[in-house]
Design a protein around this motif. Structure first.
Motif, PDB file in Angstrom:
ATOM      1  N   GLN A 812       0.646  -1.122  -0.143  1.00 59.74           N
ATOM      2  CA  GLN A 812       0.036   0.064  -0.043  1.00 59.74           C
ATOM      3  C   GLN A 812       0.833   1.173   0.052  1.00 59.74           C
ATOM      4  O   GLN A 812       0.381   2.161  -0.307  1.00 59.74           O
ATOM      5  CB  GLN A 812      -0.821  -0.169   1.323  1.00 59.74           C
ATOM      6  N   THR A 817      -0.735  -2.095  -4.976  1.00 55.13           N
ATOM      7  CA  THR A 817      -1.745  -1.520  -4.147  1.00 55.13           C
ATOM      8  C   THR A 817      -2.059   0.076  -4.155  1.00 55.13           C
ATOM      9  O   THR A 817      -2.979   0.367  -4.169  1.00 55.13           O
ATOM     10  CB  THR A 817      -1.888  -2.215  -2.770  1.00 55.13           C
ATOM     11  N   GLU A 821      -5.217   2.190  -5.269  1.00 51.85           N
ATOM     12  CA  GLU A 821      -5.720   3.174  -4.592  1.00 51.85           C
ATOM     13  C   GLU A 821      -5.816   4.612  -5.389  1.00 51.85           C
ATOM     14  O   GLU A 821      -6.784   5.029  -5.593  1.00 51.85           O
ATOM     15  CB  GLU A 821      -5.141   3.142  -3.448  1.00 51.85           C
ATOM     16  N   GLU A 825      -9.308   6.657  -6.410  1.00 49.62           N
ATOM     17  CA  GLU A 825      -9.567   7.854  -6.263  1.00 49.62           C
ATOM     18  C   GLU A 825      -9.790   8.949  -7.653  1.00 49.62           C
ATOM     19  O   GLU A 825     -10.741   9.408  -7.466  1.00 49.62           O
ATOM     20  CB  GLU A 825      -8.226   8.602  -5.452  1.00 49.62           C
ATOM     21  N   PHE A 882      -7.337  -1.921   0.022  1.00 50.64           N
ATOM     22  CA  PHE A 882      -7.763  -1.739  -1.474  1.00 50.64           C
ATOM     23  C   PHE A 882      -9.020  -2.435  -1.911  1.00 50.64           C
ATOM     24  O   PHE A 882      -9.843  -1.818  -2.779  1.00 50.64           O
ATOM     25  CB  PHE A 882      -6.325  -2.013  -2.293  1.00 50.64           C
ATOM     26  N   ARG A 885     -12.230  -0.971  -0.945  1.00 51.55           N
ATOM     27  CA  ARG A 885     -12.580   0.118  -1.684  1.00 51.55           C
ATOM     28  C   ARG A 885     -13.118  -0.278  -3.258  1.00 51.55           C
ATOM     29  O   ARG A 885     -13.852   0.710  -3.750  1.00 51.55           O
ATOM     30  CB  ARG A 885     -11.238   1.093  -1.904  1.00 51.55           C
ATOM     31  N   TYR A 894      -9.588   7.252   0.838  1.00 52.56           N
ATOM     32  CA  TYR A 894      -8.026   6.921   0.445  1.00 52.56           C
ATOM     33  C   TYR A 894      -7.477   6.699   1.530  1.00 52.56           C
ATOM     34  O   TYR A 894      -7.191   7.608   2.367  1.00 52.56           O
ATOM     35  CB  TYR A 894      -7.724   8.037  -0.788  1.00 52.56           C
ATOM     36  N   ARG A 895      -6.812   5.605   1.851  1.00 55.26           N
ATOM     37  CA  ARG A 895      -5.832   5.155   2.872  1.00 55.26           C
ATOM     38  C   ARG A 895      -6.391   5.776   4.344  1.00 55.26           C
ATOM     39  O   ARG A 895      -7.564   5.229   4.524  1.00 55.26           O
ATOM     40  CB  ARG A 895      -4.664   5.692   2.530  1.00 55.26           C
TER      41      ARG A 895
END
Length: 898
Positions: A812, A817, A821, A825, A882, A885, A894-895
């Motif tokens: 991530q 990852t 993400e 977004e 991820f 989402r 996001y995160r």
């Protein structure tokens, strides 16, 4: 109990392999037979209380085949002397220690003796030297050799702070001031102590020699390794003529095995093989094998070119999925593979098994000729040499039987070729795939390759049953057919379109469910029902594998990140009950170990108390942690610690983000006061051009554009702030910052230029967060200001990435990852289906690389050698986040940001 086992290789020793695979010698049984009381201290069994706080510690180093003999001979002697000492707890831990798996500063420290004063240290040293004449062992990197296998250094005898998150050993100097005990490599005498061992030896350490054997001069390090470095060098070829060479070092008594052989024996075997094979197999010419200062050196002629691994990276620098490569590049790569298989076939025809078929073990010179460069594991079938075969190999390329079958067969190399095909054609290490099920593996491989014949071939090569693997002749034929297919039917950039909506949603849901269960099951690293992470260390350069783990509170890695992920999973409607027991144990550990000692942990969002506070707030919000005033106070204390740095990961920007995230839960005036102070400081410190200056950086680099550690993260936070609390003045300031960033981004050679981006990636620069961070801010700026220019720049920058990316880095933080993400977004804000399609392709890549266990859970291998951890930014929780989402990018943000 955790403090007794944390950072311990017992996890790997006891659980990773079955008892039938290991010779386990538990030295506690020997101490019991001597009726000697002991306590457990991490890797050791301690006998007698250690009375002194610091002094000259004595270490005994020994090869693995002599460990038991040393323990049995020396332990009664130390008991008779009434010495305070520790012995390694078992033979498996000793092996991890000797091979460097526990860190460079632990190598060789099999027995540790703690004298009460200098005189006792000298007396014990003399006794131990007398009784260790028949033993040999590797050098202890942090210590000075006294004689035989007896080493010493001046150090703290135990931790003074109990804090495992930093170097927590200190010694008192001559002024009685605490200074760090750094365990320097190589050994250095502390300036404030006397050397008591003068009658044995002096304390000086000979510097590394630049000229070896009077002929070879090292001019650079090609590879750092605790077993011995690989140097680039020059040598005197003849009078006034020099030529380049490679010098492979084997440090004294390293890589010892149960048969008593060490790295020198491996290098000598490589030299012997060269003279047997050089007329048939393309090998680098061996010039010499010699010993200097106890270390062995194998000198070879230098081959100008690249390793096969590096050549593939040059041909595919942007990590495109195989179907997207140009047919000419595909053809060249397959041609290389055919040549390699041909070399291995010749080796088999000569009666040898290579046993380490991996991309790094082949070199391609400037004429496109391929050389086999590492043959030390090779086995001669006819002469049955070496006996027993040398152990180990490369993870993912080493067949299951390689460590348990006494006589190697060519089938081991067939497995290695299968691993080679996986890495080269999918762009992923074979350890990423679950190869245990030959029925499902072809389908998983087909997703990345778009060719079922090759997928079936690889699956057969990787079959756990050697008898079911194809012959090398069959592999050659299949690859030649595939080469012809590329020539006759070149790819026209076939794209794997996402599965039908119901299909991929079902698959992602199932993957999330299995992976959530995997967070609480083997092989995820868990000690005493507490999630642990790879030990944070700065002194282990050259470590191929580390088996050290510890418990941390943070979000990047640590317990906080897992609590955060589980909270988000529950918010999305997933069952997290399988992790509740470990969550409760881990929360209790955090509460007792860290919340009661906040001053001992960092302040920031990623690794410190701010991130911990954010994770606790998420846990309370979703009912995973008790909703009470005590935890509210803990969250406030975690978040509201004073901070002087600016950045998102460690500074006030991250603190501001956490306050925004937690304000609805806490609703305390002090939070808003702190938030306003953060905003005021950031806007006051803003430069006239819209940037910020970071102290501690060199003048030309004091405006870093990193997202986590620089200006980009500040801009994102201010954009988020003005979207929640409209303020014309701050909005104007942040708009100026975005414009500054665009100018700076346009000056980056890689941002909007495809060719320059490719060169940028080849140089290894796309490992950070600069480029992705800029894109993220432009997405946020478009959402905030509705300025189409920001969208156009962001989408142009995104389009430089391949439509389908395969990357060995799954994280991530900055891996596959993170890319997924970012696409999500972009889709959320721009509503462009292109970005959702790309994200779903990455999601499906994760569904095809999930390793399933027999207990109904799943996990991903993040690194080749280490077991998976539950961490958020660098572990399995990040991938799960991820995938959550992907199901609905609008439900969780996001995160850590929204």
């Amino acid at each position: 109990m955790l403090d007794s086992f944390i950072n311990n290789s017992l996890y790997n020793s006891t659980f990773q392999k079955t008892s039938e695979d290991l010779e386990i010698e538990d030295y506690s049984l020997f101490l019991k037979s001597l009726k000697s009381e002991y306590t457990i201290d991490n890797y050791y069994l301690q006998v007698n209380k250690i009375n002194a706080t610091q002094g000259w510690i004595i270490h005994l180093s020994v090869i693995i085949s002599q460990v038991t003999a040393l323990v049995k001979q020396i332990t009664p002697l130390l008991i008779a002397e009434d010495a305070s000492f520790k012995i390694v707890m078992d033979k498996n831990t000793a092996n991890d220690m000797l091979t460097g798996y526990l860190g460079a500063n632990k190598i060789g420290k099999i027995i540790c003796i703690y004298p009460e004063n200098d005189q006792q240290a000298v007396n014990l040293a003399k006794i131990l030297i007398k009784h260790t004449e028949n033993f040999r062992g590797p050098s202890v990197p942090t210590d000075k050799l006294l004689k035989n296998i007896v080493y010493t250094r001046y150090e703290n005898f135990y931790n003074t702070t109990g804090n495992r998150q930093a170097n927590n050993k200190y010694i008192l100097n001559e002024k009685k001031e605490l200074i760090p005990d750094l365990e320097l490599i190589p050994f250095e005498m502390p300036p404030f102590v006397q050397w008591p061992f003068s009658e044995i030896t002096d304390p000086t350490i000979a510097p590394d020699k630049k000229v070896l054997n009077k002929i070879y001069r090292t001019i650079g390090v090609l590879k750092s390794d605790v077993r011995g470095n690989v140097y680039k060098g020059i040598y005197i070829k003849k009078f006034l003529v020099v030529s380049h060479c490679v010098i492979k070092q084997g440090k004294k008594n390293m890589s010892s095995d149960k048969a008593g052989r060490d790295i020198h024996d491996r290098l000598a075997w490589q030299k012997e093989l060269y003279y047997s094979l050089k007329d048939e197999i393309p090998l680098p010419e061996i010039l010499d094998l010699f010993i200097e200062n106890g270390d062995s050196y194998l000198a070879m002629k230098y081959i100008k070119g690249d390793s096969f691994y590096d050549r593939i990276k040059e041909l595919n620098p942007n990590s495109k999925a195989w179907p997207l490569l140009q047919p000419s590049d595909q053809l060249l790569i397959v041609s290389y593979l055919i040549k390699i298989v041909s070399i291995v076939k010749k080796l088999h025809d000569k009666g040898y098994v290579h046993r380490d078929i991996a991309p790094g073990n082949f070199m391609i010179n400037t004429k496109d000729e391929i050389f086999l460069i590492d043959i030390e594991l090779t086995y001669a079938v006819e002469s049955k040499k070496p006996a027993p075969p040398f152990e180990y190999g490369t993870a993912g390329f080493m067949s299951p039987e390689q460590q348990r079958v006494a006589v190697p067969t060519p089938k081991e190399d067939i497995y290695g070729i299968g691993g080679l095909l996986v890495e080269v054609l999918t762009g992923l290490s074979p350890v990423k795939f679950d190869t245990s099920d030959p029925l499902t593996l072809p389908r998983k491989l087909y997703f990345f390759l778009h060719d079922m014949d090759i997928a079936n071939l690889i699956s057969l090569c990787l079959n756990e049953n050697p008898e079911l693997r194809p012959s090398i002749h069959e592999i050659q034929n299949k690859l030649e057919i595939y080469r012809d297919k590329i020539v006759n039917q070149p790819n026209s950039e076939k794209i794997n379109e996402p599965s039908n909506a119901q299909g991929y949603l079902h698959e992602i849901n199932e993957t999330i469910t299995l992976a959530l269960k995997g967070l609480s099951n083997f092989p995820t690293v868990i000690f005493d029902n507490i999630w642990c992470s790879k030990l944070e260390t700065v002194d282990n350069v050259g470590m191929a594998q580390l088996k050290q783990y510890s418990a941390y509170p943070g979000l990047r890695y640590g317990i906080g990140g897992v609590i955060y992920l589980l909270s988000r999973a529950k918010k999305m409607g997933f069952e997290v009950d399988s992790s509740i027991k470990i969550l409760n144990h881990s929360w209790l550990y955090v509460k007792n170990k860290f919340l009661n000692n906040l001053s001992e942990i960092r302040q920031g969002l990623y690794l410190g108390s701010v991130g911990l506070g954010l994770s606790l707030a998420e846990g309370v919000n979703q009912g995973l942690l008790d909703d009470n005033e005590e935890i509210y106070d803990s969250i406030s204390k975690c978040i509201l610690r004073s901070n002087d740095t600016f950045d998102l990961a460690n500074g006030i920007t991250g603190q501001g983000i956490a306050i925004l995230r937690c304000s609805n839960l806490l609703n305390r005036p002090v939070l808003y006061d702190t938030l306003e102070k953060i905003i005021k400081r950031l806007t006051d410190e803003q430069q006239s051009d819209g940037s910020w200056i970071f102290e501690g950086f060199k003048k030309n680099f004091n405006k870093p554009i990193s997202f986590n550690y620089g200006i980009v993260g500040i801009i994102w936070f201010l954009l988020e702030y003005v979207s929640l609390f409209p303020n014309a003045d701050i909005k104007s300031k942040v708009r100026k910052s975005v414009e500054w960033l665009i100018k700076r981004a346009n000056n980056l050679k890689s941002f909007l230029d495809h060719k320059k981006f490719t060169k940028y990636v080849l140089l290894g620069a796309e490992v950070g967060d600069e480029r992705k961070g800029i894109i993220l801010v432009l997405i946020k700026a478009h959402e905030t200001f509705k300025d189409e220019r920001y969208r156009i720049i962001a989408e142009k920058a995104l389009n430089i990435y391949p439509k389908q990316i395969t990357n060995i880095n799954f994280s991530q933080e900055n891996g596959l990852t993170a890319m997924g993400e970012l696409y999500l977004e972009a889709w959320r804000v721009f509503n462009n289906p292109e970005w959702m399609n790309r994200a779903i392709w990455i999601a499906e890549a994760f569904t095809h690389t999930l390793n399933r266990t027999k207990t109904g859970s799943g996990y991903w291998k993040m690194e080749e050698y280490e077991d998976p951890t539950a961490d958020l930014m660098i572990g399995n929780s990040g991938i799960i986040h991820f995938l959550l989402r992907c199901l609905d990018p609008t439900k969780i943000g996001y995160r850590l940001l929204k």
